[in-house]
Design a protein around this motif. Structure first.
Motif, short mmCIF file in Angstrom:
data_model
loop_
_atom_site.label_atom_id
_atom_site.label_comp_id
_atom_site.label_asym_id
_atom_site.label_seq_id
_atom_site.Cartn_x
_atom_site.Cartn_y
_atom_site.Cartn_z
N SER A 246 -2.28 -1.75 68.49
CA SER A 246 -0.85 -0.34 68.89
C SER A 246 0.47 -0.89 68.19
O SER A 246 1.16 0.19 68.95
N GLU A 247 0.36 -1.04 67.58
CA GLU A 247 1.94 -1.75 66.42
C GLU A 247 2.08 -0.07 65.80
O GLU A 247 3.40 0.13 65.99
N GLN A 248 1.09 0.20 65.20
CA GLN A 248 2.02 1.41 64.65
C GLN A 248 0.59 2.83 65.10
O GLN A 248 -0.42 2.53 65.63
N PRO A 249 1.75 3.93 64.97
CA PRO A 249 0.18 5.04 65.20
C PRO A 249 -0.69 5.02 64.10
O PRO A 249 -1.92 5.92 64.61
N ALA A 250 -0.45 5.13 63.44
CA ALA A 250 -1.51 5.20 61.88
C ALA A 250 -3.04 4.00 62.55
O ALA A 250 -4.12 4.38 62.55
N GLU A 251 -2.36 3.13 62.78
CA GLU A 251 -3.75 2.35 63.66
C GLU A 251 -4.11 2.98 64.82
O GLU A 251 -6.08 2.82 64.93
N ASN A 252 -3.41 3.67 65.63
CA ASN A 252 -4.57 3.97 67.15
C ASN A 252 -5.07 5.76 66.46
O ASN A 252 -6.34 5.82 67.03
N GLN A 253 -4.36 6.84 65.35
CA GLN A 253 -5.33 7.52 65.07
C GLN A 253 -6.59 7.24 64.25
O GLN A 253 -7.38 7.70 64.39
N ALA A 254 -6.66 6.06 63.43
CA ALA A 254 -7.62 5.45 62.27
C ALA A 254 -8.58 4.84 63.97
O ALA A 254 -10.35 5.37 63.43
N THR A 306 11.69 -7.70 65.98
CA THR A 306 10.57 -7.82 64.43
C THR A 306 10.57 -6.37 64.92
O THR A 306 10.02 -5.26 63.96
N GLU A 307 10.33 -5.94 66.30
CA GLU A 307 9.68 -4.30 66.34
C GLU A 307 10.61 -3.37 65.89
O GLU A 307 10.42 -2.27 65.84
N ALA A 308 12.34 -4.33 65.93
CA ALA A 308 13.16 -3.33 65.84
C ALA A 308 13.53 -3.10 64.11
O ALA A 308 13.66 -2.18 64.11
N ASP A 309 13.18 -4.89 63.78
CA ASP A 309 13.03 -4.23 62.04
C ASP A 309 12.58 -4.03 61.65
O ASP A 309 12.98 -2.76 60.19
N LEU A 310 10.88 -3.71 61.90
CA LEU A 310 10.02 -3.10 60.97
C LEU A 310 10.09 -1.33 61.51
O LEU A 310 8.80 -0.83 61.15
N ALA A 311 11.21 -0.86 62.33
CA ALA A 311 10.91 0.02 62.85
C ALA A 311 9.85 0.77 63.43
O ALA A 311 9.18 1.58 63.28
N ASP A 312 9.27 -0.68 63.93
CA ASP A 312 8.16 -0.27 65.14
C ASP A 312 7.68 1.33 66.02
O ASP A 312 7.02 2.06 66.26
N GLY A 313 8.57 0.74 66.58
CA GLY A 313 9.39 1.18 68.16
C GLY A 313 9.26 0.55 69.80
O GLY A 313 9.73 -0.59 68.86
N ILE A 314 9.53 1.88 70.98
CA ILE A 314 10.22 0.91 71.46
C ILE A 314 8.98 0.90 72.41
O ILE A 314 8.59 1.20 72.79
N GLY A 315 8.08 -0.29 73.12
CA GLY A 315 6.85 -0.12 73.32
C GLY A 315 7.44 0.20 75.26
O GLY A 315 8.88 -0.62 75.64
N PRO A 316 6.69 -0.02 75.90
CA PRO A 316 6.96 0.32 77.45
C PRO A 316 6.76 -0.59 77.71
O PRO A 316 5.41 -0.49 79.48
N ALA A 317 7.57 -1.82 77.93
CA ALA A 317 7.47 -2.45 78.65
C ALA A 317 7.50 -3.02 80.53
O ALA A 317 6.83 -3.43 80.78
#
Length: 455
Positions: A246-254, A306-317
């Motif tokens: 679940s790095e990207q919303p598109a993965e979740n949608q697919a 990396t998640e900042a660099d790739l604009a992935d988002g902030i995960g619910p750590a």
């Protein structure tokens, strides 16, 4: 036996008896005795003895890097001159992957692993999927790329968990693209057979304390459900399993469109959620996902820079930790290689997302970058404090640099950087001093030379 005398060290505090993890404490004049690379005795409040190696500063357990793609280091400082998103960056990454050969990869990875060592990492989980020649044909030595990585790690003195990755499709319901051909195997069974052969080859050449083999599923985009079923039944139970999740919303949608559930739900459907699993990124999760990951004691590997660099988002750590998941840290595509920056970037992301400070204590951050990360590996598990029985892997911080002066030792996670790491000890051997690898020299020189071979 050898011994180190630490001016100051982070050791285990007193057990309160309430079942809570033992918190660390700061001790002065700590003598660390070692036998065969492990800590055999600790004495605090003492003076050094003749023959002791002196470590001035604050000695912490060395860090563990729970997620790395060594070849992504090629991209640092080369992908920032335009707009786009993760998927645009991925095309640039594929171009770099196409240029790898076993010899070039060994040279590059040796430099990358040396960079990790001088910044304070003593172990790394390498999420490896560049298995074959660019057209997908196996090398004459079928494990040429994998052996190149293992030899690079040994040269750099870092402990390696080589995560051999299953990568079958370019997306859900789509074939591998030409750029992805060298990542793939014919099917899940062929990958399992190759994994077994790789484990035997690694065991023949390398000591298990320094190089171990784990497994990885690239993602639910790259591993169809039928393959997940086979892996769930046949994967050996004695090795760790990692997955990009679940790095990207598109993965979740697919995944929802294809399987009627989230990627986490799909793994849970096939009993793949467990304490042996490490879910990398886990950036875009539902509340049910968080409950599933926490309830199964899964390790969640965050890669904040990396998640900042790739604009992935902030995960619910914080939510994941509270639900029962173990939080670990990795450097992924190596936008930076610095355990101290990863620690505080995790906390800073939490603060930005919640509007609250102190979401993770400095002690929790230290656990995430030591025993949390090492828990996901096939090499020995590290401790979050210096303690008897642990491997003697240490990183020493200068407490009086421009950045750290005035910091309390247990709050150095919020002021130190890799530039403040003065010495690194791995398996009882001084492996780096003041940014210089004791056997390989300056990692910057190694990297500059290796990177000349890539466009």
């Amino acid at each position: 036996m050898s011994a180190f005398w630490c001016e100051t060290a982070i050791i285990a505090g007193h057990d309160t008896g309430d079942g809570a993890p033992v918190r660390p404490e700061v001790a002065s004049g700590v003598r660390v005795e070692t036998i065969e690379g492990r800590i055999s005795a600790l004495h605090s409040g003492v003076q050094p003895q003749p023959g002791d190696t002196t470590l001035m500063g604050v000695a912490f357990p060395a860090a563990a890097n729970a997620h790395s793609h060594a070849f992504h280091r090629i991209l640092r400082g080369r992908t920032h001159d335009g707009r786009g998103d993760f998927w645009v960056w991925r095309e640039q990454m594929y171009r770099s992957a196409s240029e790898l050969t076993p010899d070039k990869y060994q040279k590059l990875a040796t430099a990358v692993f040396a960079e990790m060592v001088v910044t304070g990492f003593s172990s790394v989980a390498e999420f490896h999927y560049v298995h074959h020649q660019p057209d997908g044909a196996p090398y004459s030595e079928p494990h040429a790329m994998e052996l190149a990585l293992a030899r690079a790690a040994v040269s750099a003195g870092i402990r390696l968990t080589l995560l051999d990755t299953l990568y079958l499709t370019g997306g859900i319901g789509t074939s591998l693209s030409p750029e992805q051909a060298r990542f793939g195997d014919p099917d899940a069974q062929a990958w399992l057979d190759r994994l077994a052969s790789l484990r035997a080859a690694i065991a023949r050449e390398f000591p298990s304390e320094r190089v171990g083999v784990g497994a990885a599923l690239h993602s639910v985009r790259a591993v169809p459900e039928e393959a997940l079923k086979i892996v769930a039944k046949q994967l050996p139970r004695d090795i760790p399993l990692h997955v990009h999740l679940s790095e990207q919303p598109a993965e979740n949608q697919a995944c929802m469109e294809a399987y009627g559930t989230t990627p986490t739900g799909l793994l849970g459907r096939h009993d793949l959620l467990s304490s042996k699993l490490s879910a990398v990124h886990s950036t875009h999760l539902t509340q049910d996902d968080i409950s599933l990951l926490g309830g199964s004691s899964t390790t969640v590997v965050m890669c904040p820079s990396t998640e900042a660099d790739l604009a992935d988002g902030i995960g619910p750590a914080r939510e994941l930790s509270d639900a029962g998941a173990t939080i670990a840290l990795g450097t992924d595509q190596h936008a930076v290689i610095d355990p101290w920056i990863e620690m505080r970037t995790l906390e800073h992301g939490e603060r930005l997302g919640s509007g609250q400070r102190g979401r993770f204590s400095p002690w929790e951050l230290l656990r995430a970058v030591t025993e949390g990360a090492a828990r996901s590996m096939a090499t020995p598990i590290a401790a979050s404090t210096l303690q008897v029985g642990a491997v003697c892997d240490l990183m020493v911080i200068d407490p009086s640099s421009t950045r750290t002066a005035g910091s309390q030792p247990l709050q150095l996670a919020f002021s130190a950087t890799a530039s403040d790491v003065t010495q690194v000890v791995i398996a009882g051997e001084v492996t780096a001093q003041h940014g210089v690898h004791t056997r390989l020299g300056l990692p910057g020189n190694l990297l500059a030379e290796a990177l000349k071979e890539f466009s």
